[in-house]
Design a protein around this motif. Structure first.
Motif, PDB file in Angstrom:
ATOM      1  N   CYS A   1       0.845  -1.217   0.000  1.00  0.00           N
ATOM      2  CA  CYS A   1       0.000   0.000   0.000  1.00  0.00           C
ATOM      3  C   CYS A   1       0.868   1.251   0.000  1.00  0.00           C
ATOM      4  N   LEU A   2       0.434   2.243  -0.740  1.00  0.00           N
ATOM      5  CA  LEU A   2       1.103   3.549  -0.732  1.00  0.00           C
ATOM      6  C   LEU A   2       0.127   4.559  -0.156  1.00  0.00           C
ATOM      7  N   LEU A   3       0.563   5.241   0.880  1.00  0.00           N
ATOM      8  CA  LEU A   3      -0.272   6.259   1.494  1.00  0.00           C
ATOM      9  C   LEU A   3       0.236   7.624   1.055  1.00  0.00           C
ATOM     10  N   VAL A   4      -0.631   8.411   0.425  1.00  0.00           N
ATOM     11  CA  VAL A   4      -0.252   9.789   0.111  1.00  0.00           C
ATOM     12  C   VAL A   4      -0.588  10.577   1.367  1.00  0.00           C
ATOM     13  N   GLY A   5       0.354  10.568   2.297  1.00  0.00           N
ATOM     14  CA  GLY A   5       0.102  11.108   3.632  1.00  0.00           C
ATOM     15  C   GLY A   5       0.058  12.623   3.623  1.00  0.00           C
ATOM     16  N   ASP A   6      -0.709  13.164   4.571  1.00  0.00           N
ATOM     17  CA  ASP A   6      -0.656  14.630   4.700  1.00  0.00           C
ATOM     18  C   ASP A   6       0.652  15.027   5.400  1.00  0.00           C
ATOM     19  N   SER A   7       1.463  14.017   5.729  1.00  0.00           N
ATOM     20  CA  SER A   7       2.836  14.287   6.179  1.00  0.00           C
ATOM     21  C   SER A   7       3.598  15.019   5.075  1.00  0.00           C
ATOM     22  N   LEU A   8       3.010  15.114   3.889  1.00  0.00           N
ATOM     23  CA  LEU A   8       3.642  15.899   2.819  1.00  0.00           C
ATOM     24  C   LEU A   8       3.812  17.354   3.273  1.00  0.00           C
ATOM     25  N   GLY A   9       2.992  17.772   4.228  1.00  0.00           N
ATOM     26  CA  GLY A   9       3.126  19.131   4.776  1.00  0.00           C
ATOM     27  C   GLY A   9       4.514  19.358   5.361  1.00  0.00           C
ATOM     28  N   THR A  10       4.984  18.389   6.140  1.00  0.00           N
ATOM     29  CA  THR A  10       6.306  18.533   6.757  1.00  0.00           C
ATOM     30  C   THR A  10       7.409  18.062   5.808  1.00  0.00           C
ATOM     31  N   VAL A  11       7.171  16.918   5.144  1.00  0.00           N
ATOM     32  CA  VAL A  11       8.239  16.280   4.362  1.00  0.00           C
ATOM     33  C   VAL A  11       8.509  17.007   3.045  1.00  0.00           C
ATOM     34  N   VAL A  12       7.444  17.398   2.338  1.00  0.00           N
ATOM     35  CA  VAL A  12       7.618  18.013   1.013  1.00  0.00           C
ATOM     36  C   VAL A  12       7.639  19.535   1.110  1.00  0.00           C
ATOM     37  N   LYS A  13       6.740  20.088   1.943  1.00  0.00           N
ATOM     38  CA  LYS A  13       6.596  21.545   1.994  1.00  0.00           C
ATOM     39  C   LYS A  13       7.493  22.205   3.036  1.00  0.00           C
ATOM     40  N   GLY A  14       8.024  21.394   3.981  1.00  0.00           N
ATOM     41  CA  GLY A  14       8.889  21.962   5.010  1.00  0.00           C
ATOM     42  C   GLY A  14       8.150  22.748   6.072  1.00  0.00           C
ATOM     43  N   GLU A  15       6.850  22.480   6.203  1.00  0.00           N
ATOM     44  CA  GLU A  15       6.058  23.157   7.249  1.00  0.00           C
ATOM     45  C   GLU A  15       6.316  22.484   8.599  1.00  0.00           C
ATOM     46  N   PRO A  16       5.987  23.165   9.704  1.00  0.00           N
ATOM     47  CA  PRO A  16       6.205  22.542  11.017  1.00  0.00           C
ATOM     48  C   PRO A  16       5.205  21.436  11.340  1.00  0.00           C
ATOM     49  N   ASP A  17       4.050  21.420  10.652  1.00  0.00           N
ATOM     50  CA  ASP A  17       3.039  20.387  10.921  1.00  0.00           C
ATOM     51  C   ASP A  17       2.237  20.139   9.636  1.00  0.00           C
ATOM     52  N   THR A  18       1.157  19.325   9.769  1.00  0.00           N
ATOM     53  CA  THR A  18       0.400  18.932   8.564  1.00  0.00           C
ATOM     54  C   THR A  18      -0.801  19.848   8.288  1.00  0.00           C
ATOM     55  N   LEU A  19      -1.000  20.837   9.145  1.00  0.00           N
ATOM     56  CA  LEU A  19      -2.272  21.570   9.122  1.00  0.00           C
ATOM     57  C   LEU A  19      -2.539  22.385   7.856  1.00  0.00           C
ATOM     58  N   SER A  20      -1.486  22.839   7.196  1.00  0.00           N
ATOM     59  CA  SER A  20      -1.693  23.726   6.036  1.00  0.00           C
ATOM     60  C   SER A  20      -1.958  22.962   4.737  1.00  0.00           C
ATOM     61  N   VAL A  21      -1.873  21.651   4.784  1.00  0.00           N
ATOM     62  CA  VAL A  21      -2.045  20.869   3.538  1.00  0.00           C
ATOM     63  C   VAL A  21      -3.468  21.057   3.000  1.00  0.00           C
ATOM     64  N   SER A  22      -3.559  21.301   1.703  1.00  0.00           N
ATOM     65  CA  SER A  22      -4.880  21.537   1.102  1.00  0.00           C
ATOM     66  C   SER A  22      -5.358  20.302   0.347  1.00  0.00           C
ATOM     67  N   LEU A  23      -6.646  20.291   0.048  1.00  0.00           N
ATOM     68  CA  LEU A  23      -7.225  19.197  -0.730  1.00  0.00           C
ATOM     69  C   LEU A  23      -6.582  19.159  -2.125  1.00  0.00           C
ATOM     70  N   GLU A  24      -6.351  20.343  -2.699  1.00  0.00           N
ATOM     71  CA  GLU A  24      -5.739  20.391  -4.043  1.00  0.00           C
ATOM     72  C   GLU A  24      -4.356  19.750  -4.014  1.00  0.00           C
ATOM     73  N   GLU A  25      -3.600  19.999  -2.944  1.00  0.00           N
ATOM     74  CA  GLU A  25      -2.257  19.404  -2.842  1.00  0.00           C
ATOM     75  C   GLU A  25      -2.344  17.885  -2.729  1.00  0.00           C
ATOM     76  N   VAL A  26      -3.293  17.391  -1.945  1.00  0.00           N
ATOM     77  CA  VAL A  26      -3.455  15.931  -1.812  1.00  0.00           C
ATOM     78  C   VAL A  26      -3.843  15.327  -3.164  1.00  0.00           C
ATOM     79  N   ILE A  27      -4.726  16.005  -3.894  1.00  0.00           N
ATOM     80  CA  ILE A  27      -5.136  15.496  -5.213  1.00  0.00           C
ATOM     81  C   ILE A  27      -3.927  15.470  -6.162  1.00  0.00           C
ATOM     82  N   TYR A  28      -3.162  16.560  -6.161  1.00  0.00           N
ATOM     83  CA  TYR A  28      -1.974  16.646  -7.036  1.00  0.00           C
ATOM     84  C   TYR A  28      -0.990  15.508  -6.736  1.00  0.00           C
TER      85      TYR A  28
END
Ligand code: KIV
Length: 265
Positions: free
Chosen positions: A39-66
């Motif tokens: 299984c591959l999880l497109v985690g909202d951890s992309l907020g910290t891992v990809v975007k360099g944010e301090p947490d996952t809160l700013s991740v948008s639906l558009e970003e998850v879709i992309y």
């Protein structure tokens, strides 16, 4: 062979462990897929891992879709689960239905993951009734970081233990086919797993589960700054990449790159 709900439940029944990795792009998804990660999880951890944010809160639906679209392109066989971002499903079951439908229709995820227990049970029920497979996520839930204060183990007190049992039961009854337990004492995770109908995936929940999930960048050692107790590094990725980058820089500075062979005649 493509992984689906039937093959995942077959693994659970046969006591075979399920592997899951949080990935965010085509390349990492393809590598995981080629070695047979289930299984591959497109985690909202992309907020910290990809975007360099301090947490996952700013991740948008558009970003998850992309990012889900990118991962789906790399996943020939792996089962792709999209993580629904903060406030894309908590407002109402109707909001959740609309947003989860976009993730399934536009990004072609096979399932969605939602954080929470009893408070999202009705939403989980409505989604599963609409034909959308749902993964629950309880224990430490990063979208509630401002309630927790910081990442920590959940389920050490009697009250938290009781709540976790109730949340687990609520998610199962609502139809969640899989439940992620994050940062939960292994004895409690074992008890939940031993009585489970849903597939139980752990991260910091010990080995008594149906499988494990880790973030791609964590398991390959791309972050040097911090390693949670539950992460096992299978590569010193950051060290190796830095060595290669230093060599590249040095070759340019010494005039050794490009060579004749690397140039057009
Ligand atoms: O966002 C994520 O990658 C996750 C997993 C680590 C469970 O939620």
């Amino acid at each position: 062979m493509p992984v689906n709900l039937r093959t995942l439940f077959k693994k659970k029944e046969e006591g075979k462990k399920i592997s899951m990795v949080s990935t965010y792009d085509y390349w990492s998804a393809k590598l995981c897929d080629e070695v047979g990660i289930d299984c591959l999880l497109v985690g909202d951890s992309l907020g910290t891992v990809v975007k360099g944010e301090p947490d996952t809160l700013s991740v948008s639906l558009e970003e998850v879709i992309y990012h889900t679209k990118c991962v789906v392109r790399g996943a020939r066989n792996a089962f792709v689960i999209a993580d629904m971002p903060f406030m894309s499903y908590q407002v109402s079951p109707e909001q959740a239905l609309e947003n989860c439908a976009r993730v399934i229709k536009e990004a072609r995820a096979k399932a969605v993951k939602l954080e929470g227990g009893q408070e999202i049970a009705e939403t989980v029920y409505r989604l599963t009734r609409a034909g959308i497979p749902v993964v629950g996520h309880i224990g430490f839930t990063p979208q509630s970081i401002n309630v927790f204060g910081k990442p920590r183990v959940v389920g050490r007190s009697e009250e938290e233990e009781r709540k976790l049992r109730e949340d687990f039961k609520a998610l199962e009854s609502a139809g969640a086919f899989m439940i992620v337990l994050e940062s939960v004492p292994s004895s409690l995770a074992r008890e939940l797993w031993e009585n489970s109908k849903s597939i139980v995936i752990g991260i910091g929940a010990g080995k008594y589960t149906d499988g494990q999930v880790l973030v791609f960048h964590d398991l390959l050692g791309f972050f040097e700054d911090f390693k949670p107790k539950f992460v096992r590094r299978y590569l010193e990725g950051a060290k190796l990449i830095k060595e290669a980058l230093r060599a590249y820089k040095m070759d340019i500075e010494k005039g050794e790159f490009p060579s004749e062979e690397e140039s057009y005649g």
